[in-house]
Scaffold this motif. Structure first.
Motif, mmCIF file in Angstrom:
data_model
loop_
_atom_site.group_PDB
_atom_site.id
_atom_site.type_symbol
_atom_site.label_atom_id
_atom_site.label_comp_id
_atom_site.label_asym_id
_atom_site.label_seq_id
_atom_site.Cartn_x
_atom_site.Cartn_y
_atom_site.Cartn_z
ATOM 1 N N ALA A 65 0.818 -1.217 0.000
ATOM 2 C CA ALA A 65 0.000 0.000 0.000
ATOM 3 C C ALA A 65 0.850 1.264 0.000
ATOM 4 C CB ALA A 65 -0.932 -0.011 1.211
ATOM 5 N N SER A 66 2.066 1.181 0.544
ATOM 6 C CA SER A 66 2.905 2.374 0.686
ATOM 7 C C SER A 66 3.726 2.687 -0.563
ATOM 8 C CB SER A 66 3.856 2.194 1.869
ATOM 9 O OG SER A 66 4.823 1.194 1.597
ATOM 10 N N LEU A 67 3.785 1.786 -1.527
ATOM 11 C CA LEU A 67 4.654 1.994 -2.689
ATOM 12 C C LEU A 67 4.354 3.287 -3.460
ATOM 13 C CD1 LEU A 67 5.128 -1.603 -4.147
ATOM 14 C CD2 LEU A 67 6.808 -0.166 -2.976
ATOM 15 N N PRO A 68 3.083 3.602 -3.765
ATOM 16 C CA PRO A 68 2.837 4.877 -4.461
ATOM 17 C C PRO A 68 3.310 6.087 -3.663
ATOM 18 C CG PRO A 68 0.903 3.461 -4.593
ATOM 19 C CD PRO A 68 1.828 2.834 -3.602
ATOM 20 N N TYR A 69 3.104 6.064 -2.355
ATOM 21 C CA TYR A 69 3.567 7.163 -1.505
ATOM 22 C C TYR A 69 5.099 7.223 -1.491
ATOM 23 C CZ TYR A 69 -1.208 7.223 0.336
ATOM 24 O OH TYR A 69 -2.573 7.317 0.456
ATOM 25 N N LEU A 70 5.726 6.055 -1.425
ATOM 26 C CA LEU A 70 7.185 5.997 -1.381
ATOM 27 C C LEU A 70 7.797 6.591 -2.644
ATOM 28 C CD1 LEU A 70 9.872 5.089 -0.169
ATOM 29 C CD2 LEU A 70 9.468 2.825 -1.169
ATOM 30 N N PHE A 71 7.286 6.193 -3.801
ATOM 31 C CA PHE A 71 7.872 6.684 -5.046
ATOM 32 C C PHE A 71 7.578 8.169 -5.259
ATOM 33 C CE2 PHE A 71 8.258 2.184 -6.176
ATOM 34 C CZ PHE A 71 9.531 2.190 -6.728
ATOM 35 N N ALA A 72 6.451 8.639 -4.756
ATOM 36 C CA ALA A 72 6.173 10.076 -4.833
ATOM 37 C C ALA A 72 7.225 10.864 -4.061
ATOM 38 C CB ALA A 72 4.778 10.371 -4.284
ATOM 39 N N SER A 73 7.623 10.355 -2.904
ATOM 40 C CA SER A 73 8.647 11.045 -2.114
ATOM 41 C C SER A 73 10.038 10.830 -2.693
ATOM 42 C CB SER A 73 8.608 10.554 -0.667
ATOM 43 O OG SER A 73 8.851 9.160 -0.602
ATOM 44 N N LEU A 74 10.309 9.671 -3.279
ATOM 45 C CA LEU A 74 11.620 9.416 -3.870
ATOM 46 C C LEU A 74 11.902 10.353 -5.036
ATOM 47 C CD1 LEU A 74 11.928 5.510 -3.881
ATOM 48 C CD2 LEU A 74 12.942 7.149 -2.284
ATOM 49 N N LYS A 75 10.860 10.689 -5.798
ATOM 50 C CA LYS A 75 11.052 11.614 -6.919
ATOM 51 C C LYS A 75 11.380 13.021 -6.409
ATOM 52 C CE LYS A 75 7.237 10.233 -9.079
ATOM 53 N NZ LYS A 75 6.180 10.104 -10.117
ATOM 54 N N ILE A 76 10.809 13.392 -5.272
ATOM 55 C CA ILE A 76 11.171 14.675 -4.661
ATOM 56 C C ILE A 76 12.606 14.617 -4.146
ATOM 57 C CG2 ILE A 76 10.641 16.275 -2.779
ATOM 58 C CD1 ILE A 76 7.743 15.341 -2.950
ATOM 59 N N ALA A 77 12.946 13.515 -3.482
ATOM 60 C CA ALA A 77 14.283 13.374 -2.902
ATOM 61 C C ALA A 77 15.368 13.296 -3.963
ATOM 62 C CB ALA A 77 14.322 12.125 -2.018
ATOM 63 N N ALA A 78 15.034 12.830 -5.161
ATOM 64 C CA ALA A 78 16.040 12.715 -6.224
ATOM 65 C C ALA A 78 16.622 14.081 -6.565
ATOM 66 C CB ALA A 78 15.412 12.072 -7.462
#
Length: 275
Positions: free
Chosen positions: A193-206
């Motif tokens: 369930a957390s994968l969409p949230y995780l990748f949304a934040s990873l794109k910001i962190a990139a």
């Protein structure tokens, strides 16, 4: 008519919701942003030519391209340190954020105790933290990696906690009925369930990790894109300054695109997630 539909629904059962598949990027959607960038560059070149803007204020795209060509070897030589610092800082910051998010979800006392500390650290300007870390760890890779990690850490922590807690309550009740352990709930339901949230934040962190590495290089470094930016500014070499910023931007965009590509391979359904 209504009786027939009712009988049919009773016989076949209720219709189940169908997961939406992600739409593949079409050629038209890919060409649109490219066209916008090309248009902005043409407007930039036209403005420099029409208004005779001095090079030391704003160089034209042609002059920036010439600087890129003439200083390509130097730019690439200084890109590698910034890239290493960004990638390692990105990995460290996000790993710590994910581990803390899992801890917060399973131990609310830790969340109440440590989340205010994380918010406090996030509010401290990076330009204020960077000199302290440089004094503590010297001018090597360590302070740059730590600063890139700090600037990447908070968005992932917040989004990951929200993602892990976004699990449907009925699914959790079902797993409890089946006597599932905490680890099974975590890996089979919460992580999914957390994968969409995780990748949304990873794109910001990139992008943030690249910014953090460059800011750290401003404070104390003898190499890297941040070092080149400072040198070009002091020497009033504006074309080199713009060329260095272009290389840094391209690196951040490619990093963002790589995370987006991995997301498309892993998360194949659409999710309503706000970064």
């Amino acid at each position: 008519m209504s009786t027939t539909l009712t009988d049919r629904r009773i016989t076949e059962g209720p219709e189940l919701p169908v997961q939406k598949r992600r739409r593949r990027p079409t050629l038209g959607r890919m060409l649109l942003p490219i066209g916008v960038v090309v248009g902005l560059i043409l407007v930039w070149q036209l403005a420099c030519s029409v208004f005779n803007i001095p090079t030391y204020i704003i160089p034209s795209p042609v002059e920036v391209w010439q600087s890129l060509s003439e200083n390509w070897a130097m730019l690439m030589q200084n890109t590698w340190p910034t890239l290493i610092e960004s990638v390692l800082g990105f990995a460290l910051g996000n790993l710590v954020a994910i581990l803390l998010a899992v801890l917060f979800v399973h131990w609310k006392l830790a969340e109440r105790a440590l989340m205010p500390v994380a918010v406090f650290i996030r509010t401290i300007p990076i330009v204020a933290v960077a000199p302290v870390l440089v004094i503590m760890f010297g001018q090597g890779y360590t302070p740059k990696i730590l600063i890139a990690a700090l600037i990447s850490f908070f968005p992932t922590l917040v989004n990951m906690v929200k993602g892990l807690e976004s699990v449907d309550k009925q699914s959790l009740e079902l797993l409890r009925v089946l006597s599932a352990s905490r680890n099974e709930v975590l890996w089979k339901v919460r992580m999914f369930a957390s994968l969409p949230y995780l990748f949304a934040s990873l794109k910001i962190a990139a992008g943030n990790s690249v910014i953090g590495a460059i800011v750290a290089e401003w404070i104390g470094s003898q190499e890297g894109l941040g070092y080149l930016i400072i040198q070009a500014t002091y020497n009033f070499n504006t074309p080199l300054l713009y060329a260095t910023m272009t290389v840094a931007s391209i690196m951040a965009v490619l990093f963002f695109g790589l995370i987006g590509l991995i997301e498309r391979l892993v998360v194949t359904w659409e999710a309503d997630v706000k970064a």
